[in-house]
Design a protein around this motif. Structure first.
Motif, PDB file in Angstrom:
ATOM      1  N   VAL A   1       1.974  -1.779   4.644  1.00 44.54           N
ATOM      2  CA  VAL A   1       1.398  -0.453   4.423  1.00 44.54           C
ATOM      3  C   VAL A   1       2.549   0.552   4.469  1.00 44.54           C
ATOM      4  O   VAL A   1       3.167   0.763   5.510  1.00 44.54           O
TER       5      VAL A   1
ATOM      6  N   LEU B   1     -10.240  -2.557  -2.089  1.00 48.87           N
ATOM      7  CA  LEU B   1      -9.349  -3.569  -1.510  1.00 48.87           C
ATOM      8  C   LEU B   1     -10.118  -4.636  -0.739  1.00 48.87           C
ATOM      9  O   LEU B   1      -9.845  -5.840  -0.886  1.00 48.87           O
TER      10      LEU B   1
ATOM     11  N   SER C   1       1.099  -8.385   3.840  1.00 50.83           N
ATOM     12  CA  SER C   1       0.806  -6.998   3.483  1.00 50.83           C
ATOM     13  C   SER C   1       1.764  -6.049   4.175  1.00 50.83           C
ATOM     14  O   SER C   1       2.197  -6.295   5.306  1.00 50.83           O
TER      15      SER C   1
ATOM     16  N   VAL D   1       0.847  -1.196   0.000  1.00 49.18           N
ATOM     17  CA  VAL D   1       0.000   0.000   0.000  1.00 49.18           C
ATOM     18  C   VAL D   1       0.878   1.239   0.000  1.00 49.18           C
ATOM     19  O   VAL D   1       1.785   1.377   0.826  1.00 49.18           O
TER      20      VAL D   1
ATOM     21  N   LEU E   1      -7.828   1.725  -3.359  1.00 46.80           N
ATOM     22  CA  LEU E   1      -7.984   1.455  -1.933  1.00 46.80           C
ATOM     23  C   LEU E   1      -9.430   1.148  -1.578  1.00 46.80           C
ATOM     24  O   LEU E   1      -9.711   0.270  -0.752  1.00 46.80           O
TER      25      LEU E   1
ATOM     26  N   SER F   1       2.279   3.814   2.944  1.00 48.74           N
ATOM     27  CA  SER F   1       1.787   5.106   2.436  1.00 48.74           C
ATOM     28  C   SER F   1       2.362   6.263   3.230  1.00 48.74           C
ATOM     29  O   SER F   1       2.157   7.422   2.888  1.00 48.74           O
TER      30      SER F   1
ATOM     31  N   VAL G   1      -1.547  -1.079  -4.049  1.00 43.67           N
ATOM     32  CA  VAL G   1      -2.805  -0.469  -3.606  1.00 43.67           C
ATOM     33  C   VAL G   1      -2.571   1.026  -3.431  1.00 43.67           C
ATOM     34  O   VAL G   1      -1.671   1.445  -2.690  1.00 43.67           O
TER      35      VAL G   1
ATOM     36  N   ASP H   1      -4.543   5.102  -3.197  1.00 43.21           N
ATOM     37  CA  ASP H   1      -5.770   5.856  -2.972  1.00 43.21           C
ATOM     38  C   ASP H   1      -6.483   6.014  -4.317  1.00 43.21           C
ATOM     39  O   ASP H   1      -5.850   6.064  -5.372  1.00 43.21           O
TER      40      ASP H   1
ATOM     41  N   ALA I   1      -6.144   1.822   5.046  1.00 47.74           N
ATOM     42  CA  ALA I   1      -5.629   0.569   4.486  1.00 47.74           C
ATOM     43  C   ALA I   1      -5.560  -0.528   5.542  1.00 47.74           C
ATOM     44  O   ALA I   1      -5.937  -1.679   5.285  1.00 47.74           O
TER      45      ALA I   1
ATOM     46  N   TYR J   1      -2.641   7.369   4.065  1.00 45.63           N
ATOM     47  CA  TYR J   1      -3.907   6.653   4.317  1.00 45.63           C
ATOM     48  C   TYR J   1      -3.620   5.330   5.021  1.00 45.63           C
ATOM     49  O   TYR J   1      -4.212   4.296   4.705  1.00 45.63           O
TER      50      TYR J   1
END
Length: 376
Positions: free
Chosen positions: A195, A176, A193, A135, A173, A197, A158, A160, A205, A201
């Motif tokens: 994240v 998802l 996963s 993400v 997003l 970002s 992933v 936004d 997420a 965000y």
């Protein structure tokens, strides 16, 4: 014949149309081990070339030997499935047993039943490819995705929703949760996963990932920032401490990484370490928050589509449905930042809609609105 109470329900002695069975299991994203007898010394009931399929729940199809051999193969197949690599199993009467290990390539198991024969069985785990969800529209996110692809992972970038036009192959997003829910259960169990970002965000997420798949979620953030994210999700999404403990932060091994590619290396190295240590097993799914609808698999074709998600994800997906304040901008009552309207993060209090720059400010406001509405 009287059913064997020790045998998992569904065990059979035959595999009709093995190639078609394997193709169907691959389409379902199922994990399975193919067992093949590669050598034998009489007296044994199995013949060279006999095969069996061992599923992740222990169910067995096919024939690779009598009752004792069958249970040895079943147990060793489940270990091979856990380690994700092939192994050769020697079943020898009176042999000294090797230590059991998920990553052993060759093991000897004693035959304790009344048999003088021995056999060797090759176990080949067939696993769905690991899916890595990355993400963020950041240099680090791009580097993680690139290196994961070289490792053979399936990768979902992933972004936004308003960033997707820059990378049309990315997963929005807002979509998802539905994309993850559409995966077969065996594939969701192998989702990893990260994240990355970097504050844009993170909370949105992470909420989607915690609800839609059972594994831990890596967050690229400092310990302080990670604590803020957890606190925000606790207030806005209703997650318990046990739910939030699935967030692994800061993500990555401590290598002294500085550049995006070095950080990507540290993140992927940690994932390898966790998988090899056997810590990648999926815990129980996160229960839905009190005000959220539980995630369900998508309906069959032609049926009613699933309801739109709630919580932070709903704010991203339904901006046009949010209260629109007058004018082109508003002031975040918590941090004083100017927020462009329509805002992604809003809250109603005493009949007034307030806009916020991020979920964290919204959570702080909802904890104590009077603190931020009292003139200084």
């Amino acid at each position: 014949m009287t059913p064997d109470p020790q045998r998992p329900t569904g065990d059979t002695e035959f595999i009709p149309d093995l190639p078609e069975r394997l193709a169907g299991l691959a389409r379902e994203g199922a994990a399975v081990v193919v067992a093949t007898v590669v050598s034998r010394r009489a007296p044994v009931s199995a013949q060279v070339g006999d095969k069996a399929l061992i599923h992740a729940d222990g169910r067995m199809e096919g024939f690779v030997g009598g009752a004792c051999s069958r249970e040895i193969v079943r147990r060793q197949a489940l270990l091979a499935l856990q380690g994700g690599q092939a192994r050769l199993v020697r079943i020898v009467p009176g042999a000294a047993p090797d230590a059991e290990h998920a990553f052993a390539e060759r093991v000897t198991v004693p035959m304790n039943c009344a048999s003088e024969g021995q056999s060797e069985v090759f176990l080949e785990p067939l696993l769905p490819p690991r899916l890595l969800v990355v993400v963020g529209h950041t240099p680090v996110a791009r580097a993680i995705a690139a290196h994961a692809g070289l490792m053979g992972d399936r990768v979902w970038r992933v972004l936004d929703d308003d960033e997707v036009p820059d990378e049309p192959e990315a997963v929005p997003l807002g979509a998802l949760t539905a994309r993850l829910a559409a995966l077969p259960a065996a594939q969701r169990a192998r989702v990893r996963s990260v994240v990355a970002s970097q504050g844009h965000y993170d909370e949105t997420a992470i909420e989607a990932l915690l609800r839609a798949q059972p594994n831990p979620v890596g967050l690229l953030a400092s310990a302080r920032r990670a604590a803020t994210v957890r606190d925000t999700l606790r207030v806005l999404s209703g997650f318990s401490d046990a739910d939030l403990d699935r967030i692994r932060a800061p993500a990555g091994l401590h290598l002294g990484a500085r550049t995006p590619h070095e950080v990507a290396l540290s993140v992927l190295a940690e994932l390898v370490q966790l998988d090899r240590a056997g810590h990648g097993a999926a815990p129980l799914p996160v229960p839905a928050a009190p005000e959220a609808e539980p995630t369900t698999l998508p309906p069959a074709a032609g049926s009613t589509p699933p309801a739109a998600p709630t919580g932070l994800a709903a704010q991203v997906m339904g901006l046009t449905e949010l209260p629109v304040l007058t004018g082109d901008s508003a002031v975040d009552p918590v941090c004083g930042m100017t927020v462009t309207l329509p805002a992604k993060h809003t809250a109603d209090h005493a009949g007034v809609t307030y806009a916020f720059c991020c979920p964290h400010c919204k959570a702080r406001f909802l904890k104590d609105p009077a603190r931020y509405l009292t003139p200084s």
